[in-house]
Write an enzyme that holds these catalytic residues in place. Sequence first.
Site, short mmCIF file in Angstrom:
data_model
loop_
_atom_site.label_atom_id
_atom_site.label_comp_id
_atom_site.label_asym_id
_atom_site.label_seq_id
_atom_site.Cartn_x
_atom_site.Cartn_y
_atom_site.Cartn_z
N LYS A 115 0.83 -1.22 0.00
CA LYS A 115 0.00 0.00 0.00
C LYS A 115 0.85 1.26 0.00
CE LYS A 115 -4.39 -1.81 1.31
NZ LYS A 115 -5.64 -1.74 2.06
N LYS A 197 -3.70 -11.44 -6.75
CA LYS A 197 -5.01 -11.80 -6.19
C LYS A 197 -6.13 -10.91 -6.74
CE LYS A 197 -5.39 -8.87 -2.13
NZ LYS A 197 -6.06 -8.66 -0.88
N LYS A 200 -10.28 -5.32 -5.84
CA LYS A 200 -11.13 -4.26 -6.41
C LYS A 200 -10.30 -3.21 -7.16
CE LYS A 200 -10.94 -2.71 -1.78
NZ LYS A 200 -11.16 -3.57 -0.64
P1 ATP Z 1 -7.75 -4.67 -1.74
O1 ATP Z 1 -8.48 -4.84 -3.01
O2 ATP Z 1 -7.56 -3.26 -1.30
O3 ATP Z 1 -6.51 -5.52 -1.64
P2 ATP Z 1 -9.43 -6.62 -0.68
O4 ATP Z 1 -10.43 -6.64 -1.74
O5 ATP Z 1 -8.35 -7.64 -0.62
O6 ATP Z 1 -8.72 -5.22 -0.62
P3 ATP Z 1 -9.79 -6.79 2.11
O7 ATP Z 1 -10.62 -5.90 2.96
O8 ATP Z 1 -8.31 -6.60 2.17
O9 ATP Z 1 -10.26 -6.66 0.64
O10 ATP Z 1 -10.10 -8.33 2.42
C1 ATP Z 1 -11.21 -8.79 3.12
C2 ATP Z 1 -11.13 -10.30 3.30
O11 ATP Z 1 -11.23 -10.95 2.05
C3 ATP Z 1 -9.84 -10.78 3.94
O12 ATP Z 1 -10.11 -11.87 4.80
C4 ATP Z 1 -9.03 -11.22 2.77
O13 ATP Z 1 -8.10 -12.21 3.12
C5 ATP Z 1 -10.10 -11.79 1.84
N1 ATP Z 1 -9.70 -11.65 0.45
C6 ATP Z 1 -9.49 -10.51 -0.24
N2 ATP Z 1 -9.15 -10.75 -1.52
C7 ATP Z 1 -9.14 -12.10 -1.65
C8 ATP Z 1 -8.87 -12.99 -2.73
N3 ATP Z 1 -8.55 -12.53 -3.92
N4 ATP Z 1 -8.95 -14.32 -2.51
C9 ATP Z 1 -9.29 -14.80 -1.29
N5 ATP Z 1 -9.56 -14.02 -0.22
C10 ATP Z 1 -9.49 -12.70 -0.38
#
Ligand code: ATP
Length: 334
Positions: A115, A197, A200
């Site tokens: 970040k 991964k 968003k």
């Molecule tokens: P960003 O897009 O900013 O990285 P994010 O979409 O990953 O954020 P978070 O709030 O960081 O969202 O994650 C919320 C939950 O969803 C956490 O438990 C995280 O481990 C899980 N998560 C997020 N992205 C994935 C993914 N691609 N696959 C599996 N689990 C995920």
Amino acid sequence: MEQTKKVMLSGIQPSGDLHLGNYLGAIKNWAERAEEFDCYYFMADMHTITVRQDPAALRRRTLEQLAQYIACGLDPERNTLFIQSHIPAHAELGWVLNCYTMFGELSRMTQFKDKSAKHKDNINGGLFTYPALMAADILLYQPDYVPVGEDQKQHCELTRDIAIRFNHIYGDVFKVPEPYIPKAGARVMGLTAPESKMSKSIPEGCVFLMEKPEDIQRKFKRAITDSDTENCVRFDPASKPGVANLMNIYAAVTGKSFAEIEAEFAGQGYGKFKPAVGEAVIETLRPIREEAQKILADKAYLESVYKAGAEKAAYVANKTLRKVYKKVGFVPAR
Ligand code: ATP
Ligand code: LTN
């Protein structure tokens, strides 16, 4: 009876719309565990301001996220659903734990590195000390398990280290929790870039829970498969990461094994496989989207849910906070 149940707790930042990665990596597992565990799930709004947010959008997304939690099967009668900023104990314990978290430990967090590389103009103190607040979020509720996706494992491990360090000085104050990472769906990769991964921040490769079926299907049809000419559905993450990711998603939404999936699409190629995955995802998300829209229209209901949730959460959180304050030597206020 209640006291003997094990405790589960997790949170998601309302910094964007919920997506398939959040659902398969985290929320789906929460909903499946409501009977077995005493469950706490929250909107981690305090964490979102480590990156600049639009205030109106943050407010809207926090309520949307609550509606989506419920629509994903988190029944407010059986799960404590709350908004992080409604419980001052998070910030209070967060400060204390900051003083038991080392600079070197925080420097090693990959989420901080990612970040701060992404937001070079706003590398603030909160972004750096975020894991101490996350440790407070968790340890206040003395959970046994923290169900998260793979990317949060490092933060969960730091939480354990902080708890062990604190307990070592002051006796048994915190339960040392374990991350709970699902087998299928722990790491859903982006549809356009299967090496990173699903997130968003890359919307073309990300399937949002509230997205229209035709948009979801379009994203799956355009999903990157592989540059090989094999055109065969086979689980081989090293040389076929795109296909492996689609198989992983299909396995997570249908409950089928990789062997069953390979058999189902034997001799059919990607042209049949990709829309089939899209269809399975659409059918999984359809009831969630419809239910979330209904719930979101009822603001009074949502308010009653987060108010009741805050009351239950505050009771548990304050009990832990009082204990911590006493241990570190603060004079009780009353
Ligand atoms: P960003 O897009 O900013 O990285 P994010 O979409 O990953 O954020 P978070 O709030 O960081 O969202 O994650 C919320 C939950 O969803 C956490 O438990 C995280 O481990 C899980 N998560 C997020 N992205 C994935 C993914 N691609 N696959 C599996 N689990 C995920
Ligand atoms: N760090 C997590 C969100 C989060 C969380 C938590 C998860 C904040 N506090 C406590 C589990 C438990 C993230 O960025 N996904």
